[in-house]
Every structure is written in structure tokens, then in C-alpha cells.
Design an enzyme around this catalytic site. Structure first.
Site, PDB file in Angstrom:
ATOM      1  N   LYS A 258      -5.010  14.776   1.619  1.00 52.72           N
ATOM      2  CA  LYS A 258      -4.506  14.249   2.434  1.00 52.72           C
ATOM      3  C   LYS A 258      -5.243  13.945   3.841  1.00 52.72           C
ATOM      4  O   LYS A 258      -5.313  14.793   4.615  1.00 52.72           O
ATOM      5  CB  LYS A 258      -3.014  14.948   2.880  1.00 52.72           C
ATOM      6  N   ARG A 263      -2.884   4.946   7.717  1.00 53.34           N
ATOM      7  CA  ARG A 263      -2.487   4.492   6.762  1.00 53.34           C
ATOM      8  C   ARG A 263      -2.800   2.813   6.760  1.00 53.34           C
ATOM      9  O   ARG A 263      -2.397   2.324   7.875  1.00 53.34           O
ATOM     10  CB  ARG A 263      -1.228   4.677   6.204  1.00 53.34           C
ATOM     11  N   ARG A 279       1.127   1.049   8.826  1.00 48.54           N
ATOM     12  CA  ARG A 279       2.292   1.501   7.914  1.00 48.54           C
ATOM     13  C   ARG A 279       3.334   0.831   8.623  1.00 48.54           C
ATOM     14  O   ARG A 279       4.427   0.611   7.962  1.00 48.54           O
ATOM     15  CB  ARG A 279       2.360   2.811   8.397  1.00 48.54           C
ATOM     16  N   GLU A 309      -6.378   5.514   3.345  1.00 41.46           N
ATOM     17  CA  GLU A 309      -6.473   6.028   4.948  1.00 41.46           C
ATOM     18  C   GLU A 309      -7.766   5.596   5.513  1.00 41.46           C
ATOM     19  O   GLU A 309      -8.753   6.083   5.013  1.00 41.46           O
ATOM     20  CB  GLU A 309      -6.166   7.598   4.626  1.00 41.46           C
ATOM     21  N   PHE A 349      -6.539   5.117  -2.028  1.00 40.28           N
ATOM     22  CA  PHE A 349      -5.813   6.028  -3.157  1.00 40.28           C
ATOM     23  C   PHE A 349      -4.900   5.103  -3.970  1.00 40.28           C
ATOM     24  O   PHE A 349      -4.384   5.603  -4.939  1.00 40.28           O
ATOM     25  CB  PHE A 349      -4.970   7.044  -2.519  1.00 40.28           C
ATOM     26  N   ARG A 424      10.803   7.085   0.623  1.00 37.19           N
ATOM     27  CA  ARG A 424      10.172   8.550   0.349  1.00 37.19           C
ATOM     28  C   ARG A 424      11.084   9.296  -0.626  1.00 37.19           C
ATOM     29  O   ARG A 424      11.979   9.879  -0.597  1.00 37.19           O
ATOM     30  CB  ARG A 424      10.596   9.141   1.729  1.00 37.19           C
TER      31      ARG A 424
END
Ligand code: AMP
Length: 590
Positions: A258, A263, A279, A309, A349, A424
Site C-alpha cells: 500500500k 491515487r 481520486r 499510486e 495495480f 468501498r
């Protein structure tokens, strides 16, 4: 559609303190709005002229707006300024001066017959203001705005000014608008989810309103990802230990570093055009010319949407640098010089679109494989470090390695999970360093009020009233008063920073028992550290389920989270989960 019809509704929305009433008002509005302008109306309702990714600067701030008001109502600038000092809202200043002018006109029996403004006309004039540049641009912008104001009714003037300054003060969120649209065009508020899913893939509330108004459910079901339109990003839940992670995402699972940076969702066109979105869906391409170049090379000949990221690194040691370094770079204007001083790299990612094919429903593992087979890494572009394992020990070692490598922790991802735009969910789980080394973790809370300071803090705020987001009811519930952790400089800046969100009544989506000296629409998010979560009779977070509310004990301000919107704040449910696991830990320790 006449602008005065809309202005009347905006007044009603401003007055209401009930969310249900807000939805009923909006439904009525949408049903009587002609489809040609419903996109513009939906945007205005949320205080916007354009969706985030097409945001245009009108080039008119407070000063120029004051000049336009002075010109429109034929009063000296000093009158506008002193009225502004008194009322604190230029919208109300325009309203007041417009009323005065009308009174004067009627006492002289001058019949001023003006064609009423239409929504379309207001919007086109504002577009024109945004597009004017070059010599004499400022004067032209002022004249256009003054022209609108001089024809407006008092309440129209108020809303036009607030719109120009992006301070609508209505407290209507996109999700409220979607619920009203579902009620109006799909037959029930419960169909909001359908609209929400489409909105997450095409996050322009105006576009969604137009499609549902003209093509109904069928049109909505056809909405797909498109190059150049950012998709709302998938988000992660949190976990307290690794065993819990495996229970949530299954065995084996993927674990990625992470990274602690920004982002980015990057859209690559066949012709080599590259667009980077934050984001918050803002176009941030201009801030990263080095990443643009790297991505262009890495994906040459492809059309793609990738995510990763962006992190600052030390060119001498190749080590990652903390988040603050990246922010330092973002604040500087001379991009070219900073590129060398603070170089960055993107750790990719995800791949969510490739050569004409949306990949949202393709399993994560397959997307990652496609990503690695398509992208050719270079100095600026590489892949997020990852392992796939079913072993807790191995996952734990990977976590320690990530910390040693300068990351915040790890992200666990369910192997067969789709890319859930804007959600989420429980398919991605974050596991951060804080859980490991401190009893408490930081949370992100929304400012909903302030208490005036005393003594050294006289003249500014002494504490802020902070709330968590209750996703179920789409409201904000209070969890603490926040007074420590601020530097003197932070404190001085608070009133000005919060001024645009000030309102004189309890906003419809805020649930608070405490009555602050100043209330704000939920907008500003801050990261807050705390010693623990306790039960509280005065706060409203999670109260209806628990009997008493939840509160943070000894909260401390860490930093403002400009990259998060109010709905991205920590949820009441998350706080409750933290509260439960903290209790479990205490029992084990004792
Ligand atoms: P948080 O901001 O604490 O909610 O954590 C989620 C954020 O972690 C994402 O929005 C990304 O910016 C960031 N992140 C860093 N590394 C990864 C990764 N490997 N996968 C997904 N998100 C990541």
C-alpha cells in the site's frame, strides 16, 4: 425553463432541514424540467457548472464579482464591500442591492420590463465568461456577469453569484440527486442503486439526469466506461489483523504494497494522448508530465485505463519518499524544475479497460495478468509489488517488508473480484502500520461546526465539531470536538478555509445534538488521531443502534485531507467495528 422557477426551488432547498423533503422538492423539479436543460439543472443543484473532470475556471473571484455587482446595480464598490463585511455572503449582497434598485425604480415609477432569464441563457453566459481570454478579458467577464445580474430578480441574483463563486450552500450531494432522479423517472427511490452504479462509471450527474429523463432504465443500463471519462475509484475496507483479512477475501489472496502517494487513474488513447485523473476525478495531467511520458511509452499502441499510486522517490537511493514530499511537489508551480528535484514513479495495480474492452467484470487476477502482459515498465512506470499466498506468516512478512520499504502497509485483494467502481466493499482490504504499532488508528472526519476560541485563540475557532459519515442514511453524525494538534498557523487559517461552507441553520444531512457557534455544510475532511473510541451520550454516531453514541477520546488533528470528499470520510459502521475490536483487544490484554 425560466431561471426564476429554478431560483424558487433553490430557495426552498436552502430552507429545508429534512432530507426527505429535499428529495420531494427535487423530484418535483426534475419532473417539470425540460429534458434539454435537465443536465444543467442537475449540476446547478449540486453547486456545479461542470463535472469535476471538465471543470473550467470562470476566472472570476470575489473581487471581480464585487465589481460586477457594483456595475449591475449602479452603486459604488465601497458600498458592495461594506455590505459584504456585514452579510458575509456576496450572494446576499447582490440580492439586497437588487431589491434596493427595484424599490428605487418603482418609486420613480420607472417601468423596467426585462425579459426573464432562462436557465439556458444563464448557463451559456457563464460558459462564455469561462471561455473569454486574452486582452481585455477581465473587463468583458465583468460586463457579462453584470449584464446577467442587472436582469435578474433579487433571489436569482443571489444564486447566480453563489454559482459563480461555487458556494451554493445547499448541502445537496450527488447521492441525494440520484435518489430524487430514481423517484422521478424510475418509479421509486429504491432504484437509486441502479443510477448510482451508472454514475460511478460515468460520474457526471448532468449526463445521468439526461439519460434517465430521456431513455429511462434502458438508457442507464447501457452506460459503459469510456476513454476520457474517469471512473469512480474502487475503495478498500480496513481490517485489524491478517486472519480477519483471509476470512473476508478468502484463501489464497493477493497482497500488494500500500503505497503512500496519490491515487491516479490514467486514460491512454491510441494516438498517445494521456489523461491523468485524481481520486477526486480532477484532471491532474498537467502536474505530471514525467508520468505522462512514461505511460505513453509503456502503453504505446494501446487504448487503456490503468490505475496506480504515484509516489515520490529518492533518485540517489531509489527509496520511496513520504507523502509530504509529493505534496511539496504539487504545490510548486515550476513543474519542469521540480521534476528533477522530486522525481516520481507510478506503481500500477489495475487495468480496467483495454483496446475497446471494459474489464470491470473481469476477475482481479486476470486483470493483473493482462496488466503485466501489456505494460512495458520503464523508469517512471512499474507494477505494485505483490504476492499471492494462503499463509498468514507469509502475509505478515510481506507486511513488514512493505513498511521497511517505505509503504503504509498492505492491500489485500480477493482473487476473483470484479472492479467495483465507486464502492468501498469487502473485496479490497487495507491493513496499515498504525494498527500494528499503536492502539489507535487515524480516522478521517468531516467538519460540521465550530466553537469560538477564547484567550490565545480569541478571534478564531477554539475547536471544530467533527462527524463521521453514515452511509446507510446518507447523513453526518458527530463524534468529537477537535481542539488539539493544530499549529498556530493552522488555527489562523481555519475561519477563512471554512468560510465557503458556513450556513445559518442546521444542514439537512447533519445530525448533531451539540449546537456549535458556527455551522458548516459537510465538505472539509481532516485526518484525526485519537487514544480510543468510547461511548458518549452527547454524540450521535451509531446511537440508534447502540443506545448511546460513539466518540473519540483525546482527538488530535493530524492534517487536512484535501483529496477526500465528505462521503469518503470514515463511516459510523467502521468506527463501530473499531470500537468492537478495541474492546476485544482490551479483554485479551487483561
Ligand atoms: P485510504 O486512503 O486509507 O482509504 O486507502 C486507499 C488508498 O490506498 C487508495 O485510494 C490508493 O490511493 C492507495 N493505494 C496504495 N497502494 C495501493 C494498492 N496496491 N492498491 C489499491 N490502492 C492502493
Amino acid at each position: 425553463m425560466k431561471f426564476r422557477e429554478l431560483a424558487k426551488i433553490l430557495d426552498a432547498l436552502e430552507r429545508t432541514s429534512s432530507r426527505l423533503q429535499m428529495i420531494a422538492i427535487l423530484k418535483g423539479l426534475f419532473l417539470k424540467t425540460p429534458p434539454e436543460v435537465i443536465d444543467k439543472v442537475a449540476l446547478i443543484i449540486t453547486g456545479k457548472l461542470y463535472p469535476e473532470f471538465r471543470e473550467k475556471d470562470l476566472g472570476i473571484g470575489e473581487k471581480l464579482t464585487m465589481r460586477a455587482i457594483s456595475e449591475a446595480y449602479n452603486v459604488p464598490l465601497s458600498v458592495v464591500e461594506s455590505l459584504y463585511k456585514k452579510l458575509g455572503d456576496l450572494g446576499r449582497v447582490a440580492e439586497e442591492l437588487c431589491k434596493r434598485r427595484k424599490r428605487q425604480a418603482s418609486s420613480f415609477i420607472i417601468d423596467v420590463i426585462e425579459e426573464p432569464l432562462t436557465v439556458d441563457e444563464v448557463r451559456k453566459t457563464l460558459d462564455k465568461i469561462a471561455d473569454i481570454s486574452g486582452e481585455g478579458a477581465i473587463e468583458k467577464k465583468i460586463r457579462l456577469l453584470a449584464g446577467l445580474l442587472s436582469r435578474a430578480e433579487p433571489n436569482e441574483a443571489k444564486h447566480i453569484v453563489r454559482l459563480v463563486l461555487r458556494r451554493m450552500r445547499l448541502g445537496v450531494a450527488e447521492s441525494t440527486v440520484l435518489e430524487a432522479l430514481a423517484d422521478a423517472f424510475l418509479g421509486a427511490r429504491e432504484y437509486k442503486e441502479l443510477l448510482e452504479r451508472a454514475y460511478y462509471v460515468y460520474p457526471d450527474i448532468g449526463y445521468i439526469a439526461k439519460v434517465v429523463a430521456t431513455e429511462g432504465r434502458e438508457g442507464i443500463m447501457k452506460i459503459r466506461p469510456q476513454l476520457g471519462i474517469p471512473i469512480k475509484m474502487m475503495l478498500a475496507h480496513r481490517a485489524q489483523d491478517l486472519k480477519e483479512i483471509f476470512l473476508k477475501v478468502g484463501r489464497p489472496a493477493a497482497f500488494e504494497y500500500k503505497y503512500d502517494g496519490e491515487r491516479a487513474q490514467i486514460h491512454v488513447f491510441k494516438d498517445g494522448t494521456v489523461k491523468i485523473f485524481s481520486r477526486h476525478l480532477e484532471d491532474i495531467t498537467a502536474q505530471y508530465p514525467d508520468i505522462v511520458e512514461g505511460i505513453r511509452k509503456a502503453l504505446e499502441g494501446h487504448e487503456a485505463i490503468v490505475e496506480g499510486e504515484i509516489v515520490a522517490y529518492d533518485p540517489d537511493t531509489d527509496e520511496l519518499r513520504p507523502f509530504q514530499e509529493l505534496m511539496r511537489r504539487k504545490r510548486k508551480y515550476e513543474i519542469e524544475r521540480v521534476i528533477e528535484e522530486i522525481p516520481v514513479r507510478i506503481y500500477l495495480f489495475d487495468l480496467i479497460y483495454l483496446d475497446g474492452e471494459p474489464l470491470l467484470d473481469t476477475p482481479y487476477n486476470k486483470r493483473r495478468e493482462l496488466l503485466e502482459n501489456t505494460v512495458k515498465p520503464n523508469e517512471r512506470v512499474t507494477f505494485a509489488e505483490r504476492i499471492v499466498t494462503d499463509d498468514v506468516k507469509e502475509a505478515e512478512n510481506f507486511f513488514h517488508k512493505s513498511i521497511a520499504d517505505g509503504c503504509e502497509g498492505i492491500m489485500a485483494k480477493k482473487l476473483d473480484s470484479p472492479y467495483q467502481a465507486g464502492v468501498r466493499g469487502r473485496l479490497w482490504i487495507k491493513y496499515k502500520r498504525d494498527y500494528h504499532y499503536e492502539l489507535s488508528d487515524t480516522v478521517d472526519l468531516v467538519v460540521v461546526g465550530a466553537f469560538m476560541g477564547r484567550g490565545r485563540r480569541a478571534g478564531t475557532y477554539g475547536a471544530l465539531l467533527m462527524a463521521a459519515y453514515d452511509k446507510e442514511t446518507d447523513t453526518f453524525k458527530t463524534v468529537c470536538k477537535l481542539g488539539s494538534g493544530f499549529t498556530d498557523e493552522d488555527l489562523q487559517k481555519l475561519p477563512k478555509m471554512l468560510e465557503p461552507y458556513k450556513v445559518d441553520h442546521k444542514p439537512a444531512r447533519v445530525e448533531s445534538e451539540l449546537v456549535p457557534d458556527v455551522r458548516f455544510l459537510p465538505a472539509v475532511v481532516a485526518e484525526v488521531a485519537a487514544a480510543e473510541i468510547t461511548r458518549s451520550p452527547i454524540h450521535t454516531c451509531y446511537r440508534e443502534k447502540l443506545g448511546t453514541g460513539l466518540a473519540l477520546r483525546f482527538p488530535r488533528f493530524v492534517r487536512r485531507r484535501e483529496d477526500k470528499g465528505p462521503e469518503d470520510a470514515t463511516t459510523c459502521e467502521e468506527l463501530y467495528q473499531m470500537f468492537l475490536s478495541q474492546r476485544k483487544k482490551k479483554i485479551i490484554e487483561s
